[in-house]
Design a protein around this motif. Structure first.
Motif, PDB file in Angstrom:
ATOM      1  N   GLN A   4       0.827  -1.205   0.000  1.00 32.48           N
ATOM      2  CA  GLN A   4       0.000   0.000   0.000  1.00 32.48           C
ATOM      3  C   GLN A   4       0.859   1.252   0.000  1.00 32.48           C
ATOM      4  N   ASP A   8       0.936   4.108  -2.855  1.00 25.86           N
ATOM      5  CA  ASP A   8       0.684   5.490  -2.453  1.00 25.86           C
ATOM      6  C   ASP A   8       1.824   6.399  -2.904  1.00 25.86           C
ATOM      7  N   THR A  46      -4.989   4.861   2.925  1.00 24.98           N
ATOM      8  CA  THR A  46      -4.055   5.904   2.522  1.00 24.98           C
ATOM      9  C   THR A  46      -4.245   7.116   3.419  1.00 24.98           C
ATOM     10  N   LYS A  50      -3.814  12.504   0.691  1.00 23.61           N
ATOM     11  CA  LYS A  50      -3.419  11.916  -0.597  1.00 23.61           C
ATOM     12  C   LYS A  50      -4.651  11.788  -1.503  1.00 23.61           C
ATOM     13  N   SER A  82      -6.046   8.928   8.381  1.00 24.98           N
ATOM     14  CA  SER A  82      -6.048   8.073   7.193  1.00 24.98           C
ATOM     15  C   SER A  82      -7.472   7.678   6.867  1.00 24.98           C
TER      16      SER A  82
END
Length: 84
Positions: A4, A8, A46, A50, A82
Motif C-alpha cells: 500500500q 501510495d 491511505t 493523498k 487516514s
C-alpha cells in the motif's frame, strides 16, 4: 515497505494518465482473491491528504468505510488521519 505504501508513493505527484495505470494495477492486484469464496472484502488505506490515491481507490471500486484519526505516522513525528 508495504504494498500500500509503495502504491501510495507512486501516485504522489503523478499526472492523471499515470493514475489510470495505478487504478488498473489496484484492480489486477485484487482480482485473484475475488475468485475465492472465503475472500469477503479487500481493504486499502491511505493518508487523508493523498487525494490522488483516494481517487484511485474510488475508481477501482473501493468504498470509503472509515476515517481514522491520528493513525498514519508522518516523517516529522506527527500523526495524520487516514482513510480506509
Amino acid at each position: 515497505m508495504s504494498r500500500q505504501t509503495a502504491i501510495d508513493m507512486v501516485c504522489m505527484g503523478l499526472r492523471h494518465e499515470y493514475r489510470v495505470l495505478i487504478e488498473q494495477q489496484v484492480r489486477v492486484s485484487c482480482s485473484p482473491g475475488l475468485d475465492k469464496p472465503e475472500a469477503v472484502r479487500f481493504e486499502g488505506q491511505t493518508r487523508v491528504d493523498k487525494i490522488g490515491m483516494r481517487k484511485v481507490f474510488l475508481k477501482a471500486g473501493f468504498l470509503k468505510e472509515a476515517h481514522y484519526r491520528m493513525s498514519w505516522p508522518a516523517d516529522d513525528g506527527t500523526r495524520l488521519a487516514s482513510v480506509a
